[in-house]
Scaffold this active site. Structure first.
Site, PDB file in Angstrom:
ATOM      1  CG  ASP A  35      -2.042   0.997   1.140  1.00  0.00           C
ATOM      2  OD1 ASP A  35      -1.756   2.213   1.072  1.00  0.00           O
ATOM      3  OD2 ASP A  35      -3.208   0.578   1.136  1.00  0.00           O
ATOM      4  CB  ILE A  36       1.109   4.264  -2.170  1.00  0.00           C
ATOM      5  CG1 ILE A  36      -0.350   4.685  -2.309  1.00  0.00           C
ATOM      6  CG2 ILE A  36       1.572   3.464  -3.377  1.00  0.00           C
ATOM      7  CD1 ILE A  36      -0.589   5.705  -3.409  1.00  0.00           C
ATOM      8  CD  GLU A 100      -9.595   5.783   1.474  1.00  0.00           C
ATOM      9  OE1 GLU A 100      -8.662   6.043   0.689  1.00  0.00           O
ATOM     10  OE2 GLU A 100      -9.512   5.918   2.706  1.00  0.00           O
ATOM     11  CG  HIS A 105      -8.888  -3.260  -1.943  1.00  0.00           C
ATOM     12  ND1 HIS A 105      -9.930  -2.540  -2.493  1.00  0.00           N
ATOM     13  CD2 HIS A 105      -8.472  -2.550  -0.872  1.00  0.00           C
ATOM     14  CE1 HIS A 105     -10.127  -1.433  -1.788  1.00  0.00           C
ATOM     15  NE2 HIS A 105      -9.253  -1.424  -0.790  1.00  0.00           N
ATOM     16  CG  HIS A 107      -6.809  -2.985   3.402  1.00  0.00           C
ATOM     17  ND1 HIS A 107      -6.085  -1.873   3.039  1.00  0.00           N
ATOM     18  CD2 HIS A 107      -8.068  -2.784   2.948  1.00  0.00           C
ATOM     19  CE1 HIS A 107      -6.876  -1.035   2.406  1.00  0.00           C
ATOM     20  NE2 HIS A 107      -8.087  -1.558   2.330  1.00  0.00           N
TER      21      HIS A 107
END
Length: 118
Positions: A35-36, A100, A105, A107
């Site tokens: 994750d960025i 978002e 997805h 996490h």
């Protein structure tokens, strides 16, 4: 005028390697990458390569993708050596659920003690 990019295209571009990202795992069905904007020392996103908007779009034809996503999350947790101390898997759904980007997805969060939720 600059063209606005749809958020879900970000994941599709990562899958196709059009956007540079630290890919941890990739096969014909899934891609996992860092994750960025990490919320923990280890924060990896696991996504299907074929777009599914959210968990509500899981159906009889694509139900096995969730099993594979979880299987790969566990495999990555072991590779990152966080399986014994613990980690968290999170799937957000729609705006009120904290999603978002409109693309399914998971996490994978770990690497420190995580606070309780709820």
């Amino acid at each position: 005028m600059k063209k606005k990019t749809n958020k879900y295209n970000i994941f599709q571009k990562i899958i196709k390697k059009e956007i540079k990202s630290k890919i941890i795992y990739q096969n014909d069905n899934l891609t996992a990458f860092e994750d960025i904007n990490p919320k923990a020392p280890i924060h990896i996103l696991i996504i299907p390569n074929k777009k599914i908007k959210n968990i509500n779009q899981i159906n009889i034809e694509n139900k096995n993708i969730i099993i594979e996503m979880i299987f790969i999350a566990v495999k990555i947790a072991k590779k990152k050596k966080i399986e014994k101390k613990g980690y968290r898997l999170v799937i957000n759904c729609n705006k009120d659920g904290g999603q978002e980007i409109p693309y399914l997805h998971i996490h994978l969060l770990g690497g420190r003690k995580l606070g309780s939720i709820g």
